[in-house]
Design a protein around this motif. Sequence first.
Motif, PDB file in Angstrom:
ATOM      1  N   ASP A 211       0.833  -1.202   0.000  1.00  0.00           N
ATOM      2  CA  ASP A 211       0.000   0.000   0.000  1.00  0.00           C
ATOM      3  C   ASP A 211       0.871   1.256   0.000  1.00  0.00           C
ATOM      4  O   ASP A 211       0.620   2.200  -0.754  1.00  0.00           O
ATOM      5  N   GLU A 212       1.888   1.264   0.826  1.00  0.00           N
ATOM      6  CA  GLU A 212       2.782   2.424   0.898  1.00  0.00           C
ATOM      7  C   GLU A 212       3.520   2.629  -0.423  1.00  0.00           C
ATOM      8  O   GLU A 212       3.678   3.764  -0.881  1.00  0.00           O
ATOM      9  N   ALA A 213       3.975   1.550  -1.042  1.00  0.00           N
ATOM     10  CA  ALA A 213       4.678   1.649  -2.321  1.00  0.00           C
ATOM     11  C   ALA A 213       3.741   2.172  -3.409  1.00  0.00           C
ATOM     12  O   ALA A 213       4.135   3.007  -4.236  1.00  0.00           O
ATOM     13  N   TYR A 214       2.501   1.682  -3.405  1.00  0.00           N
ATOM     14  CA  TYR A 214       1.526   2.162  -4.391  1.00  0.00           C
ATOM     15  C   TYR A 214       1.241   3.650  -4.181  1.00  0.00           C
ATOM     16  O   TYR A 214       1.202   4.422  -5.153  1.00  0.00           O
ATOM     17  N   LYS A 215       1.074   4.069  -2.932  1.00  0.00           N
ATOM     18  CA  LYS A 215       0.794   5.485  -2.654  1.00  0.00           C
ATOM     19  C   LYS A 215       1.952   6.365  -3.124  1.00  0.00           C
ATOM     20  O   LYS A 215       1.732   7.461  -3.648  1.00  0.00           O
ATOM     21  N   LYS A 216       3.165   5.895  -2.961  1.00  0.00           N
ATOM     22  CA  LYS A 216       4.336   6.646  -3.421  1.00  0.00           C
ATOM     23  C   LYS A 216       4.301   6.771  -4.947  1.00  0.00           C
ATOM     24  O   LYS A 216       4.556   7.846  -5.501  1.00  0.00           O
ATOM     25  N   ALA A 217       4.003   5.680  -5.632  1.00  0.00           N
ATOM     26  CA  ALA A 217       3.913   5.703  -7.093  1.00  0.00           C
ATOM     27  C   ALA A 217       2.780   6.614  -7.547  1.00  0.00           C
ATOM     28  O   ALA A 217       2.924   7.352  -8.525  1.00  0.00           O
ATOM     29  N   ASP A 218       1.666   6.577  -6.835  1.00  0.00           N
ATOM     30  CA  ASP A 218       0.518   7.416  -7.184  1.00  0.00           C
ATOM     31  C   ASP A 218       0.842   8.893  -6.985  1.00  0.00           C
ATOM     32  O   ASP A 218       0.443   9.740  -7.796  1.00  0.00           O
ATOM     33  N   THR A 219       1.574   9.215  -5.935  1.00  0.00           N
ATOM     34  CA  THR A 219       1.994  10.602  -5.699  1.00  0.00           C
ATOM     35  C   THR A 219       2.880  11.091  -6.847  1.00  0.00           C
ATOM     36  O   THR A 219       2.707  12.216  -7.338  1.00  0.00           O
ATOM     37  N   ALA A 220       3.795  10.242  -7.298  1.00  0.00           N
ATOM     38  CA  ALA A 220       4.670  10.606  -8.418  1.00  0.00           C
ATOM     39  C   ALA A 220       3.852  10.800  -9.700  1.00  0.00           C
ATOM     40  O   ALA A 220       4.091  11.746 -10.464  1.00  0.00           O
ATOM     41  N   LEU A 221       2.879   9.925  -9.916  1.00  0.00           N
ATOM     42  CA  LEU A 221       2.018  10.055 -11.091  1.00  0.00           C
ATOM     43  C   LEU A 221       1.257  11.379 -11.047  1.00  0.00           C
ATOM     44  O   LEU A 221       1.205  12.106 -12.043  1.00  0.00           O
ATOM     45  N   ASN A 222       0.676  11.690  -9.908  1.00  0.00           N
ATOM     46  CA  ASN A 222      -0.103  12.923  -9.790  1.00  0.00           C
ATOM     47  C   ASN A 222       0.763  14.154 -10.024  1.00  0.00           C
ATOM     48  O   ASN A 222       0.326  15.116 -10.674  1.00  0.00           O
ATOM     49  N   ALA A 223       1.987  14.146  -9.536  1.00  0.00           N
ATOM     50  CA  ALA A 223       2.893  15.284  -9.746  1.00  0.00           C
ATOM     51  C   ALA A 223       3.220  15.436 -11.233  1.00  0.00           C
ATOM     52  O   ALA A 223       3.211  16.564 -11.761  1.00  0.00           O
ATOM     53  N   THR A 224       3.488  14.328 -11.897  1.00  0.00           N
ATOM     54  CA  THR A 224       3.813  14.378 -13.322  1.00  0.00           C
ATOM     55  C   THR A 224       2.592  14.808 -14.130  1.00  0.00           C
ATOM     56  O   THR A 224       2.698  15.623 -15.049  1.00  0.00           O
ATOM     57  N   TYR A 225       1.429  14.288 -13.782  1.00  0.00           N
ATOM     58  CA  TYR A 225       0.181  14.659 -14.454  1.00  0.00           C
ATOM     59  C   TYR A 225      -0.049  16.171 -14.347  1.00  0.00           C
ATOM     60  O   TYR A 225      -0.410  16.831 -15.330  1.00  0.00           O
ATOM     61  N   LYS A 226       0.184  16.730 -13.169  1.00  0.00           N
ATOM     62  CA  LYS A 226       0.008  18.172 -12.984  1.00  0.00           C
ATOM     63  C   LYS A 226       0.986  18.965 -13.852  1.00  0.00           C
ATOM     64  O   LYS A 226       0.632  20.015 -14.390  1.00  0.00           O
ATOM     65  N   GLN A 227       2.204  18.457 -14.009  1.00  0.00           N
ATOM     66  CA  GLN A 227       3.182  19.128 -14.875  1.00  0.00           C
ATOM     67  C   GLN A 227       2.695  19.141 -16.327  1.00  0.00           C
ATOM     68  O   GLN A 227       2.803  20.153 -17.020  1.00  0.00           O
ATOM     69  N   VAL A 228       2.173  18.006 -16.772  1.00  0.00           N
ATOM     70  CA  VAL A 228       1.666  17.929 -18.142  1.00  0.00           C
ATOM     71  C   VAL A 228       0.475  18.867 -18.306  1.00  0.00           C
ATOM     72  O   VAL A 228       0.398  19.629 -19.278  1.00  0.00           O
ATOM     73  N   MET A 229      -0.440  18.839 -17.343  1.00  0.00           N
ATOM     74  CA  MET A 229      -1.618  19.715 -17.424  1.00  0.00           C
ATOM     75  C   MET A 229      -1.210  21.188 -17.441  1.00  0.00           C
ATOM     76  O   MET A 229      -1.826  21.993 -18.144  1.00  0.00           O
ATOM     77  N   ALA A 230      -0.185  21.549 -16.710  1.00  0.00           N
ATOM     78  CA  ALA A 230       0.276  22.937 -16.693  1.00  0.00           C
ATOM     79  C   ALA A 230       0.764  23.347 -18.084  1.00  0.00           C
ATOM     80  O   ALA A 230       0.537  24.486 -18.511  1.00  0.00           O
ATOM     81  N   ARG A 231       1.392  22.438 -18.780  1.00  0.00           N
ATOM     82  CA  ARG A 231       1.869  22.741 -20.131  1.00  0.00           C
ATOM     83  C   ARG A 231       0.713  22.857 -21.121  1.00  0.00           C
ATOM     84  O   ARG A 231       0.865  23.443 -22.186  1.00  0.00           O
ATOM     85  N   LEU A 232      -0.422  22.274 -20.752  1.00  0.00           N
ATOM     86  CA  LEU A 232      -1.592  22.300 -21.647  1.00  0.00           C
ATOM     87  C   LEU A 232      -2.551  23.432 -21.313  1.00  0.00           C
ATOM     88  O   LEU A 232      -3.653  23.478 -21.844  1.00  0.00           O
TER      89      LEU A 232
END
Length: 132
Positions: free
Chosen positions: A36-57
Amino acid sequence: MLKPAIAAAAILFAALPAAAQDCPDESQAGLNQCADEAYKKADTALNATYKQVMARLKDSEATAKSLVAAQRAWIAYRDAECDFIASGVEGGSALPMIVLQCREQLTAQRTDELKALLSCEEGDLSCPVPAP
């Protein structure tokens, strides 16, 4: 002969993420918690990257809307795929661990896909994310 779902789960289990291998509590509950902790860490990284992409859009509402739709569809796929992968251990205490490990793996892959969109070369017509 193993059922395909059990074989897939066995392959996934054989490639345990480092977090699960280094889990201090080797009970099933502890392994579930580490997954669960490993998944949450991966999900946090995904959300940060997603926000970066959305900012560019920000200047392309249609493209941003397409990404939102793609991300929602990807989440549905990820969850359904991981439910399928874990179906061979349904009812067992390892079920949460298998689901979470699968979600962690697919989430990390999606993060890599989105990161690649942030590094597109100028003039790449197949890349919908503009350079900074």
